[in-house]
Design a protein around this motif. Structure first.
Motif, mmCIF file in Angstrom:
data_model
loop_
_atom_site.group_PDB
_atom_site.id
_atom_site.type_symbol
_atom_site.label_atom_id
_atom_site.label_comp_id
_atom_site.label_asym_id
_atom_site.label_seq_id
_atom_site.Cartn_x
_atom_site.Cartn_y
_atom_site.Cartn_z
ATOM 1 N N LEU A 117 6.021 -6.317 0.570
ATOM 2 C CA LEU A 117 4.618 -6.496 0.189
ATOM 3 C C LEU A 117 4.263 -5.670 -1.036
ATOM 4 O O LEU A 117 3.422 -6.072 -1.849
ATOM 5 C CB LEU A 117 3.710 -6.125 1.366
ATOM 6 C CG LEU A 117 3.701 -7.108 2.538
ATOM 7 C CD1 LEU A 117 2.871 -6.567 3.684
ATOM 8 C CD2 LEU A 117 3.166 -8.463 2.093
ATOM 9 N N GLY A 118 4.901 -4.497 -1.180
ATOM 10 C CA GLY A 118 4.666 -3.697 -2.364
ATOM 11 C C GLY A 118 5.094 -4.428 -3.628
ATOM 12 O O GLY A 118 4.406 -4.383 -4.658
ATOM 13 N N ILE A 119 6.244 -5.092 -3.569
ATOM 14 C CA ILE A 119 6.693 -5.897 -4.719
ATOM 15 C C ILE A 119 5.729 -7.048 -4.959
ATOM 16 O O ILE A 119 5.358 -7.351 -6.095
ATOM 17 C CB ILE A 119 8.119 -6.422 -4.474
ATOM 18 C CG1 ILE A 119 9.121 -5.268 -4.373
ATOM 19 C CG2 ILE A 119 8.535 -7.375 -5.591
ATOM 20 C CD1 ILE A 119 10.521 -5.700 -3.956
ATOM 21 N N LEU A 120 5.299 -7.683 -3.878
ATOM 22 C CA LEU A 120 4.448 -8.867 -4.000
ATOM 23 C C LEU A 120 3.117 -8.542 -4.675
ATOM 24 O O LEU A 120 2.688 -9.244 -5.587
ATOM 25 C CB LEU A 120 4.235 -9.481 -2.621
ATOM 26 C CG LEU A 120 3.567 -10.854 -2.557
ATOM 27 C CD1 LEU A 120 4.114 -11.649 -1.370
ATOM 28 C CD2 LEU A 120 2.057 -10.729 -2.417
ATOM 29 N N VAL A 121 2.455 -7.447 -4.232
ATOM 30 C CA VAL A 121 1.122 -7.164 -4.778
ATOM 31 C C VAL A 121 1.188 -6.600 -6.193
ATOM 32 O O VAL A 121 0.214 -6.702 -6.944
ATOM 33 C CB VAL A 121 0.325 -6.212 -3.863
ATOM 34 C CG1 VAL A 121 0.109 -6.826 -2.497
ATOM 35 C CG2 VAL A 121 0.984 -4.839 -3.750
ATOM 36 N N PRO A 184 11.411 -8.101 -10.321
ATOM 37 C CA PRO A 184 11.139 -7.222 -11.455
ATOM 38 C C PRO A 184 11.782 -5.854 -11.278
ATOM 39 O O PRO A 184 11.845 -5.324 -10.157
ATOM 40 C CB PRO A 184 9.609 -7.117 -11.455
ATOM 41 C CG PRO A 184 9.215 -7.373 -10.041
ATOM 42 C CD PRO A 184 10.197 -8.386 -9.537
ATOM 43 N N ALA A 185 12.248 -5.284 -12.363
ATOM 44 C CA ALA A 185 12.816 -3.939 -12.311
ATOM 45 C C ALA A 185 11.678 -2.918 -12.294
ATOM 46 O O ALA A 185 10.671 -3.074 -12.996
ATOM 47 C CB ALA A 185 13.714 -3.709 -13.518
ATOM 48 N N ASP A 186 11.815 -1.896 -11.496
ATOM 49 C CA ASP A 186 10.836 -0.818 -11.459
ATOM 50 C C ASP A 186 11.588 0.501 -11.334
ATOM 51 O O ASP A 186 12.564 0.612 -10.598
ATOM 52 C CB ASP A 186 9.836 -1.000 -10.316
ATOM 53 C CG ASP A 186 10.504 -1.043 -8.955
ATOM 54 O OD1 ASP A 186 11.561 -1.685 -8.842
ATOM 55 O OD2 ASP A 186 9.981 -0.433 -8.018
ATOM 56 N N ASP A 386 1.545 3.357 -7.501
ATOM 57 C CA ASP A 386 2.496 4.346 -6.995
ATOM 58 C C ASP A 386 2.586 4.349 -5.471
ATOM 59 O O ASP A 386 3.507 4.957 -4.918
ATOM 60 C CB ASP A 386 2.103 5.753 -7.475
ATOM 61 C CG ASP A 386 2.295 5.916 -8.981
ATOM 62 O OD1 ASP A 386 3.029 5.101 -9.553
ATOM 63 O OD2 ASP A 386 1.702 6.847 -9.559
ATOM 64 N N ASP A 387 1.623 3.713 -4.805
ATOM 65 C CA ASP A 387 1.588 3.737 -3.341
ATOM 66 C C ASP A 387 1.839 2.372 -2.717
ATOM 67 O O ASP A 387 1.705 2.217 -1.503
ATOM 68 C CB ASP A 387 0.214 4.238 -2.851
ATOM 69 C CG ASP A 387 -0.042 5.693 -3.220
ATOM 70 O OD1 ASP A 387 0.950 6.428 -3.371
ATOM 71 O OD2 ASP A 387 -1.215 6.070 -3.378
ATOM 72 N N ALA A 388 2.186 1.369 -3.515
ATOM 73 C CA ALA A 388 2.317 0.013 -2.980
ATOM 74 C C ALA A 388 3.409 -0.066 -1.919
ATOM 75 O O ALA A 388 3.251 -0.741 -0.892
ATOM 76 C CB ALA A 388 2.602 -0.975 -4.109
ATOM 77 N N GLY A 389 4.534 0.608 -2.147
ATOM 78 C CA GLY A 389 5.602 0.610 -1.152
ATOM 79 C C GLY A 389 5.177 1.308 0.124
ATOM 80 O O GLY A 389 5.486 0.866 1.226
ATOM 81 N N LEU A 390 4.459 2.423 -0.017
ATOM 82 C CA LEU A 390 3.962 3.146 1.148
ATOM 83 C C LEU A 390 2.990 2.282 1.951
ATOM 84 O O LEU A 390 3.079 2.202 3.183
ATOM 85 C CB LEU A 390 3.265 4.429 0.703
ATOM 86 C CG LEU A 390 2.514 5.204 1.780
ATOM 87 C CD1 LEU A 390 3.471 5.665 2.865
ATOM 88 C CD2 LEU A 390 1.774 6.390 1.167
ATOM 89 N N ALA A 391 2.047 1.635 1.258
ATOM 90 C CA ALA A 391 1.099 0.766 1.948
ATOM 91 C C ALA A 391 1.815 -0.376 2.657
ATOM 92 O O ALA A 391 1.464 -0.753 3.780
ATOM 93 C CB ALA A 391 0.068 0.211 0.964
ATOM 94 N N SER A 392 2.843 -0.928 2.010
ATOM 95 C CA SER A 392 3.642 -1.988 2.619
ATOM 96 C C SER A 392 4.370 -1.471 3.851
ATOM 97 O O SER A 392 4.386 -2.116 4.906
ATOM 98 C CB SER A 392 4.649 -2.531 1.593
ATOM 99 O OG SER A 392 5.522 -3.481 2.165
#
Length: 472
Positions: A117-121, A184-186, A386-392
């Motif tokens: 979900l972090g990648i998606l948003v 996408p690369a991050d 910076d928190d998208a992975g955490l939220a996911s």
């Protein structure tokens, strides 16, 4: 939606399909695995428990690590681990190997699922486009759950239980190969941006111990020393983790994420809703098999209309409704439908007519196609780049906790009620039906609570934040 974004969405959805498929496909093959590998009844449950404990316990940690080392790297590594573990599970010749492989599958699933979900948003930032992407993603989850029940029966009957795991191997290899170019690369913030080792140990140990305690409730009971003791230790570990996050210089989970009432509220609503939905996902299937005498394949086919309804709504309807009325209004409408479905099940008879007693439920359950995308939108609405992975990871963790609680609470209540009715002289079918009715009643109550919290706490989310843009 551009071709590059569509390609990325297909890869993310394929990974989710594999994870959900694995969770539901195993249940129908358990009798065959017990017979072939010599499992004891208690040992057999660990083919499910080992996966749940690893999956639920590592999601939060994996989500944060994805923010730090890069979400694409975490996704690729997770899929590779899951695929290798699936090959090991399919080749298992004894209980120990299979349980170990299932644990490793849970590790891989947590690593991949936590960042999806972090990648998606971060990829879909425009509100209408994001709503469509979330609708497709939710459809994949619903499809996986239903396909798993049917496919598990077909593969087990036609080939062997080994193939329920081997089928993951080509899907996993294809997903990894496509993801290398499609996602996408991050770069991530770097481990120095949040390498809280003590916090990682506390939260992982607390979640794993808590989920283990919950899944063993049916065996030990709620008031047993085993349940109360381990439950207390789990709560102490999680409390210590929160204290650590409030004081650490580089916390693993910055508590600012809970300042958003939509993020906090959506996670709480999800936990209650999925706890209640366990009554449909599992107990309806048990009712059809143990009371109505359906076989495994017939049960999967009987539940197919629900999958079609959920999938159709999430894929073709939810995005439009979210864009027009807002995620909160759509969530409320979906919860009303789901509550109605559970309320309908509280009246199921011993000798039921599928058309009258079950088919209406399969149609009302379409509310899940509204609830899941709306909750995802709300649960990720406050996520910064910076928190998208955490939220996911947090969103997926509350999902697993809700499912584990549903297993423990509703199964225990149904079994207890069935025992009381058997002791009073009821037939086995009548006693089982009485137990399942109680579970459906409690499920309706949990969904009602989720509805009330949605009305009281959640708000229409602000326009999607401008997250990190990455070229693909």
């Amino acid at each position: 939606m551009s071709y590059s974004k569509l390609r990325a969405l297909i890869v993310l959805s394929a990974a989710m399909l594999m994870t959900i498929l694995d969770g539901s496909i195993v249940t129908v093959a358990m009798p065959s695995m017990q017979r072939d590998l010599g499992f004891t009844p208690a040992g057999l449950s660990w083919t499910v428990n080992a996966y749940l404990i690893a999956f639920g316990g590592l999601l939060l940690l994996a989500g944060r690590l994805g923010d730090l080392i890069g979400r694409k790297k975490m996704f690729l590594a997770g899929n590779a681990v899951f695929t290798a573990a699936s090959l090991l599970a399919g080749a298992a010749t004894g209980p120990g190997v299979l349980i170990t492989a299932r644990f490793l599958q849970g590790v891989g699933s947590a690593m991949a699922s936590a960042v999806v979900l972090g990648i998606l948003v971060t990829l879909f930032t425009e509100p209408a486009e994001r709503a469509r992407a979330i609708g497709v993603f939710s459809f994949t989850g619903a499809a996986g759950a239903s396909i798993g029940q049917v496919l598990g029966g077909v593969l087990t009957d036609a080939l062997s239980w080994h193939w329920i795991f081997f089928i993951n191997v080509p899907i996993g290899l294809a997903t990894v190969a496509l993801a290398i170019k499609a996602l996408p690369a991050d770069r991530g913030a770097g481990l120095t941006g949040g390498a809280d080792v003590l916090g990682a140990v506390l939260v992982t140990a607390g979640l794993m111990l808590g989920i283990y305690t919950v899944v063993k409730v049916e065996e030990y009971g709620w008031l047993a020393a085993h349940t109360l003791g381990l439950g207390a230790v789990s709560l102490v570990l999680l409390a210590a983790f929160l204290v650590r996050q409030a004081t650490a210089r580089t916390p693993l989970m910055p508590l600012r994420i809970f300042r958003s009432r939509n993020v906090s509220g959506a996670n709480l609503v999800q936990m209650l809703a999925l706890s209640g939905m366990f009554a449909f996902q599992i107990i309806v299937a048990l009712y059809m098999q143990k009371v109505l005498g359906y076989g495994a394949l017939a049960t999967g086919l009987a539940m197919l209309p629900a999958a079609v309804a959920i999938g159709g709504v999430s894929l073709f309807v939810s995005a439009r409704l979210n864009n027009r009325f807002g995620a909160r209004a759509v969530l409320v409408a979906g919860l009303v439908l789901l509550t109605g479905a559970m309320a309908w099940l509280t009246r199921v008879p011993v000798q039921a007519s599928y058309a009258v007693d079950l088919l209406p439920v399969m149609l009302l359950i379409a509310g899940g196609g509204l609830v899941l995308p709306a909750l995802t939108t709300l649960g990720m609405s406050g996520a910064k780049a910076d928190d998208a992975g955490l939220a996911s990871g947090l969103f997926n963790t509350t999902q697993q906790i809700g499912m584990a609680l549903g297993v423990a609470v509703l199964s225990t209540l149904a079994a207890s009620r069935t025992g009381v009715l058997l002791a009073s002289g009821a037939t086995e079918a009548a006693a089982l039906t009485g137990g399942y009715r109680l579970a459906f009643t409690v499920s309706a109550g949990l969904l009602t609570a989720a509805l009330l919290i949605s009305l009281a706490v959640l708000r229409r989310p602000a326009p999607a934040p401008v997250l990190e843009q990455v070229a693909i």
